[in-house]
Design a protein around this motif. Structure first.
Motif, PDB file in Angstrom:
ATOM      1  N   LEU A 267       0.812  -1.225   0.000  1.00  0.00           N
ATOM      2  CA  LEU A 267       0.000   0.000   0.000  1.00  0.00           C
ATOM      3  C   LEU A 267       0.845   1.274   0.000  1.00  0.00           C
ATOM      4  O   LEU A 267       0.591   2.182  -0.801  1.00  0.00           O
ATOM      5  CB  LEU A 267      -0.959  -0.014   1.196  1.00  0.00           C
ATOM      6  CG  LEU A 267      -2.133  -0.994   1.086  1.00  0.00           C
ATOM      7  CD1 LEU A 267      -2.975  -0.962   2.367  1.00  0.00           C
ATOM      8  CD2 LEU A 267      -3.005  -0.661  -0.115  1.00  0.00           C
ATOM      9  N   PRO A 268       1.871   1.386   0.873  1.00  0.00           N
ATOM     10  CA  PRO A 268       2.677   2.619   0.824  1.00  0.00           C
ATOM     11  C   PRO A 268       3.347   2.853  -0.521  1.00  0.00           C
ATOM     12  O   PRO A 268       3.344   3.976  -1.040  1.00  0.00           O
ATOM     13  CB  PRO A 268       3.716   2.397   1.937  1.00  0.00           C
ATOM     14  CG  PRO A 268       3.090   1.421   2.865  1.00  0.00           C
ATOM     15  CD  PRO A 268       2.269   0.530   1.998  1.00  0.00           C
ATOM     16  N   TYR A 269       3.909   1.793  -1.110  1.00  0.00           N
ATOM     17  CA  TYR A 269       4.631   2.005  -2.359  1.00  0.00           C
ATOM     18  C   TYR A 269       3.685   2.159  -3.549  1.00  0.00           C
ATOM     19  O   TYR A 269       4.045   2.795  -4.550  1.00  0.00           O
ATOM     20  CB  TYR A 269       5.653   0.891  -2.571  1.00  0.00           C
ATOM     21  CG  TYR A 269       6.877   1.120  -1.702  1.00  0.00           C
ATOM     22  CD1 TYR A 269       7.914   1.930  -2.140  1.00  0.00           C
ATOM     23  CD2 TYR A 269       6.945   0.589  -0.418  1.00  0.00           C
ATOM     24  CE1 TYR A 269       9.014   2.185  -1.336  1.00  0.00           C
ATOM     25  CE2 TYR A 269       8.036   0.835   0.397  1.00  0.00           C
ATOM     26  CZ  TYR A 269       9.065   1.631  -0.071  1.00  0.00           C
ATOM     27  OH  TYR A 269      10.151   1.901   0.739  1.00  0.00           O
ATOM     28  N   ALA A 270       2.485   1.597  -3.456  1.00  0.00           N
ATOM     29  CA  ALA A 270       1.483   1.872  -4.483  1.00  0.00           C
ATOM     30  C   ALA A 270       1.054   3.336  -4.411  1.00  0.00           C
ATOM     31  O   ALA A 270       0.882   3.999  -5.442  1.00  0.00           O
ATOM     32  CB  ALA A 270       0.276   0.953  -4.307  1.00  0.00           C
ATOM     33  N   GLU A 271       0.897   3.841  -3.173  1.00  0.00           N
ATOM     34  CA  GLU A 271       0.557   5.262  -2.999  1.00  0.00           C
ATOM     35  C   GLU A 271       1.654   6.146  -3.572  1.00  0.00           C
ATOM     36  O   GLU A 271       1.375   7.155  -4.237  1.00  0.00           O
ATOM     37  CB  GLU A 271       0.356   5.553  -1.510  1.00  0.00           C
ATOM     38  CG  GLU A 271      -0.079   6.971  -1.186  1.00  0.00           C
ATOM     39  CD  GLU A 271       1.067   7.960  -1.064  1.00  0.00           C
ATOM     40  OE1 GLU A 271       0.840   9.168  -1.261  1.00  0.00           O
ATOM     41  OE2 GLU A 271       2.216   7.517  -0.799  1.00  0.00           O
ATOM     42  N   GLU A 272       2.916   5.768  -3.331  1.00  0.00           N
ATOM     43  CA  GLU A 272       4.038   6.547  -3.860  1.00  0.00           C
ATOM     44  C   GLU A 272       4.022   6.576  -5.383  1.00  0.00           C
ATOM     45  O   GLU A 272       4.182   7.634  -6.005  1.00  0.00           O
ATOM     46  CB  GLU A 272       5.351   5.944  -3.371  1.00  0.00           C
ATOM     47  CG  GLU A 272       6.592   6.630  -3.956  1.00  0.00           C
ATOM     48  CD  GLU A 272       7.865   5.908  -3.540  1.00  0.00           C
ATOM     49  OE1 GLU A 272       8.274   6.091  -2.375  1.00  0.00           O
ATOM     50  OE2 GLU A 272       8.444   5.170  -4.372  1.00  0.00           O
TER      51      GLU A 272
END
Length: 209
Positions: free
Chosen positions: A172-177
């Motif tokens: 989730l964090p890296y998809a958001e990034e």
């Protein structure tokens, strides 16, 4: 290897190294956000981060689900080498994109780079027979170069917890990034097109006058 040492090493991998990967992974995402990756190195660096997560995540998934054999060790060795090469590319891309890579972020990278080696070394110590088989090219073992499901599957609760941790602290964090970088890139492209149109209109106006 004694049963006690084997059990301790297995617990170290399951409850130490693997969950421990989540912490520097999330901290690295925070560093990218603090240094405005979307306005500097942008989508290119974020895609590289996704590549690195895949290079770590694929061998982890296979190890959780399959027996350790020469094929699995080869995948892990190849993925570890690819991860190191990609890490170099990552930092070079960040610097060329004028994103500040702080000393703290570099220290976080040191954990992310050494954890795959620690996990692989521990796994090889747990399975010296498979290391010897790999060095012999798997001769005499018909299952050496096949993915073989674990004879004793890991607890489903543990697998579910790891999957949830990967989703919450990595995916989730890296998809958001990546989404944030893509949006910023689209905004910059639209702004450049508007500027180009204005420049073209201005040039036409001067020519006609």
């Amino acid at each position: 290897m004694s049963d006690d040492v084997q059990d301790a090493t297995t617990r170290y991998l399951m409850y130490g190294v693997l969950p421990g990967w989540f912490v520097p992974g999330l901290a690295d995402w925070v560093m990218h956000r603090r240094t405005a990756i979307e306005e500097t190195s942008g989508t290119k660096e974020s895609v590289i981060h996704s590549m690195m997560m895949t290079e770590v995540g694929l061998p982890i998934a296979l190890t959780l689900l399959c027996e350790v054999n020469p094929l699995l060790l080869s995948v892990q060795l190849g993925a570890t080498a690819a991860h190191e090469a990609t890490a170099l590319w990552d930092v070079r891309t960040a610097v060329r994109g004028e994103r500040e890579v702080t000393p703290l972020e570099q220290h976080i990278h040191s954990f992310l780079e050494t954890l795959p080696f620690a996990a692989l070394a521990s796994l090889m110590c747990l399975h010296p027979d498979q290391v010897r088989s790999l060095l012999r090219g798997g001769r005499g073992d018909p299952r050496a170069w096949r993915l073989v499901p674990r004879r004793t599957p890991l607890p489903s609760g543990y697998l579910a917890a790891i999957a949830a941790g990967v989703a919450a602290f990595v995916a989730l964090p890296y998809a958001e990034e990546l989404l944030r970088c893509a949006r910023a890139g689209r905004r910059r492209r639209k702004a450049r097109r508007r500027e180009a149109r204005r420049a073209e209109e201005f040039t036409k106006g001067r020519t006609s006058s």
